[in-house]
Design a protein around this motif. Structure first.
Motif, PDB file in Angstrom:
ATOM      1  N   CYS A 139       0.684   0.078   4.449  1.00  0.00           N
ATOM      2  CA  CYS A 139       0.861   0.332   3.065  1.00  0.00           C
ATOM      3  C   CYS A 139       1.341   1.643   2.861  1.00  0.00           C
ATOM      4  O   CYS A 139       2.490   1.584   1.774  1.00  0.00           O
ATOM      5  CB  CYS A 139      -0.320  -0.054   2.158  1.00  0.00           C
TER       6      CYS A 139
ATOM      7  N   PHE B 279       5.185   2.100   1.362  1.00  0.00           N
ATOM      8  CA  PHE B 279       5.309   2.873   0.012  1.00  0.00           C
ATOM      9  C   PHE B 279       6.218   4.316   0.246  1.00  0.00           C
ATOM     10  O   PHE B 279       7.185   4.560  -0.665  1.00  0.00           O
ATOM     11  CB  PHE B 279       4.214   3.147  -0.640  1.00  0.00           C
TER      12      PHE B 279
ATOM     13  N   CYS C 275      -2.394   0.129  -4.224  1.00  0.00           N
ATOM     14  CA  CYS C 275      -1.669  -1.191  -4.179  1.00  0.00           C
ATOM     15  C   CYS C 275      -2.583  -2.056  -3.431  1.00  0.00           C
ATOM     16  O   CYS C 275      -2.187  -3.047  -3.445  1.00  0.00           O
ATOM     17  CB  CYS C 275      -0.321  -0.714  -3.402  1.00  0.00           C
TER      18      CYS C 275
ATOM     19  N   ALA D 261       3.579  -4.932  -4.208  1.00  0.00           N
ATOM     20  CA  ALA D 261       3.063  -3.800  -5.303  1.00  0.00           C
ATOM     21  C   ALA D 261       3.738  -2.424  -4.748  1.00  0.00           C
ATOM     22  O   ALA D 261       4.339  -1.460  -5.382  1.00  0.00           O
ATOM     23  CB  ALA D 261       1.622  -3.545  -5.531  1.00  0.00           C
ATOM     24  N   ALA D 262       3.500  -2.172  -3.251  1.00  0.00           N
ATOM     25  CA  ALA D 262       3.964  -1.081  -2.551  1.00  0.00           C
ATOM     26  C   ALA D 262       5.499  -0.753  -2.861  1.00  0.00           C
ATOM     27  O   ALA D 262       6.037   0.461  -2.972  1.00  0.00           O
ATOM     28  CB  ALA D 262       3.411  -0.945  -1.276  1.00  0.00           C
TER      29      ALA D 262
ATOM     30  N   LEU E   7       6.453  -0.247  -6.954  1.00  0.00           N
ATOM     31  CA  LEU E   7       5.939   0.895  -7.284  1.00  0.00           C
ATOM     32  C   LEU E   7       6.664   2.025  -6.770  1.00  0.00           C
ATOM     33  O   LEU E   7       6.937   3.326  -7.150  1.00  0.00           O
ATOM     34  CB  LEU E   7       4.372   1.067  -7.100  1.00  0.00           C
TER      35      LEU E   7
ATOM     36  N   TRP F  65      -2.700  -0.649 -13.135  1.00  0.00           N
ATOM     37  CA  TRP F  65      -3.415  -1.069 -11.829  1.00  0.00           C
ATOM     38  C   TRP F  65      -4.483  -2.147 -12.165  1.00  0.00           C
ATOM     39  O   TRP F  65      -5.506  -2.237 -11.528  1.00  0.00           O
ATOM     40  CB  TRP F  65      -4.152   0.308 -11.283  1.00  0.00           C
TER      41      TRP F  65
END
Length: 532
Positions: free
Chosen positions: A17, A21, A48, A54-55, A58, A80
């Motif tokens: 992750c 990211f 995340c 999400a990673a 964002l 979040w």
């Protein structure tokens, strides 16, 4: 028709992750910036919860936030509220983040079109027929009213949609919209201007996009407009000047045909003083009034680090409306008026048609590290670039009329009267130097007598590590300071036959002087490689 595949995304490991990211969020940043933000970034990545979507999203949002305070604000925000796609509930009841893949099979949206609370949507296409996406997207975008991020991006020069569905205008909570690399997308619908909360619009690589919405000034919260690689954009619509929150503007086009109040002029950049990062200004050949340049007040864009000034390639033949000949501004006057901010780190000037000039503002760019000058076809000599104290990388390309490079390039002409005891350094921090396509260039020689005390007081490029010479077919020799240089790590000579012969291994007359260089490449072939 086609089908959709819905993925309830599995969790990545903490390391995976973070890798995903950081690859997105740190794109284009210096190593120093990455180190400064790494601790907060790791906390964001951990929050995340291993969700790849999400990673990615964002990371894309944080990519344009420069300060630790901005990153901390995201970390502490209320975004979040991530809920797992239920262990005991269906996706429709609990899902917040959806990745959708489109395929050429039977179509069924029953399982996903009721996702009212969806926050993030990523759509990928495995279909060679974009009619699948054109059929699916209107239905999909018509349902979730709380979407915050939509990613429809494609691999380079892909094609998912030819037209953005009008349903996009209903997503009034949308903050992030990625349409990058849609090769066939030509027009953005006016309903997009109803997205009053939109903060990021990415149209990078939409090479057929012809215009932006005329109501773009209504996007009052827009902070990032990524419009690099949009070759067919011919103008910026009026209203750009109202985007007071804009932080990123990758490209501004000066139009040849300003029509009433429909098209922005360069002066509309005046109040956009928060833009940062990189800005390319194209179409400078179309300017007819130098006051328009002065009103843009580029020098006040304090956070701008990279500036590309393009006069475009058809200077002599441009005109306004049919039958009308436009009046050109004197090139020297125009370049002088284009004064950039003092903290600029990279500058590129393309297709300038005036005479050789060293603008008065150039010497004030004490932070300038990279300079690229190309297709300045009326230059007969090079400006005194050796005066730039922080320059690390210099590329000079396609200067068709330059025949000689000498003392004027070093910027030492005015220093002749200095005492021999004082040291003068030309290009004190230059590490990388590249000449390309100087087809008339014959001589590279400085007029410093080799036996004089002045030679001892002048240093030229004392830390140069890389020299590249491409397509300089008439260049006959290298100056003494290059042949005697001990810092040079790489010498690259390509399509420059006279130099190639003189640098030939063992037999070339320059070989004894350059043989100590760790890496030597002649016409694409390593004739010496470090460690071999």
């Amino acid at each position: 028709m086609g089908s959709t595949t819905m993925f309830q995304l599995g969790q990545l490991s903490q390391e995976e992750c973070w890798s995903l990211f950081s690859r997105v969020a740190f794109s284009g940043r210096t190593s120093k910036e990455c180190q400064s933000l790494e601790d907060i970034g790791m906390k964001v990545a951990n929050k995340c919860q291993g969700l790849p979507l999400a990673a990615k999203v964002l990371g894309g949002l944080l990519r344009f936030k420069r300060s630790r305070e901005q990153w901390q604000s995201v970390l502490d925000s209320e975004i979040w509220e991530l809920e797992e796609a239920g262990k005991e509930s269906s996706f429709n009841e609990r899902g917040r983040h959806l990745m959708l893949k489109l395929k050429d099979k039977a179509l069924s949206l029953d399982s996903i079109c009721n996702v009212k609370a969806l926050r993030t949507l990523l759509v990928e296409s495995q279909s060679i027929n974009n009619s699948v996406a054109n059929a699916v997207l209107p239905q999909l975008l018509d349902q979730p009213k709380c979407l915050r991020a939509v990613d429809l991006s494609m691999p380079r020069f892909g094609c998912l949609i030819e037209e953005l569905p009008k349903e996009i205008g209903k997503l009034t909570h949308l903050r992030y919209l990625n349409l990058s690399n849609h090769g066939d997308l030509q027009i953005l619908p006016e309903v997009m201007c109803d997205l009053c909360n939109l903060q990021t619009l990415d149209i990078t690589g939409c090479r057929k996009l012809e215009k932006l919405p005329h109501g773009i000034g209504k996007l009052i919260n827009l902070r990032h407009l990524l419009n690099k690689g949009t070759q067919r954009l011919k103008f910026m619509p009026k209203g750009v000047e109202k985007l007071a929150s804009l932080r990123t503007l990758m490209k501004f086009i000066v139009s040849a045909d300003a029509i009433g109040n429909e098209i922005s002029t360069l002066s509309d950049l005046k109040n956009l003083n928060q833009i940062r990062g990189c800005l390319e200004i194209r179409g400078l050949r179309n300017l007819t009034d130098v006051s328009e340049v002065e009103q843009a007040q580029l020098q006040n864009k304090k956070n701008l680090l990279v500036l590309e000034l393009s006069f475009d390639s058809d200077w002599e033949n441009f005109s306004g409306k049919k039958g009308e000949q436009r009046v050109k501004i004197d090139g020297k006057t125009l370049l002088e008026a284009l004064q950039p901010p003092p903290f600029l780190e990279k500058l590129e000037i393309r297709h300038y048609r005036g005479p050789t000039v060293f603008p008065s503002w150039m010497i004030s760019l004490t932070k300038l590290k990279s300079l690229d000058l190309s297709h300045c076809k009326n230059w007969k000599s090079l400006p005194p670039l050796g005066k730039l104290p922080s320059l690390e990388s210099l590329r000079i390309r396609n200067m068709e009329r330059v025949k000689k490079v000498g003392d004027e390039f070093l910027g030492l002409e005015g220093d002749q009267g200095q005492a021999s005891s004082s040291f003068i350094t030309a290009f004190p921090n230059l590490e990388h130097l590249r000449f390309e396509g100087l087809r008339s260039w014959k001589k590279w020689h400085y007029g410093i007598p080799s036996t004089s005390s002045r030679e001892e007081s002048v240093k030229i490029m004392p830390i140069l590590s890389s020299l590249e010479i491409w397509g300089c077919i008439k260049l006959q020799s290298l100056p003494d300071h290059i042949l005697q240089m001990t810092t040079l790590n790489k010498l690259y000579i390509h399509r420059s036959p006279i130099l190639s012969e003189r640098c030939r291994k063992d037999t070339g007359e320059y070989w004894p002087s350059i043989a100590h260089t760790p890496n030597i490449v002649i016409n694409g072939e390593y004739i010496k490689r470090e460690g071999q």
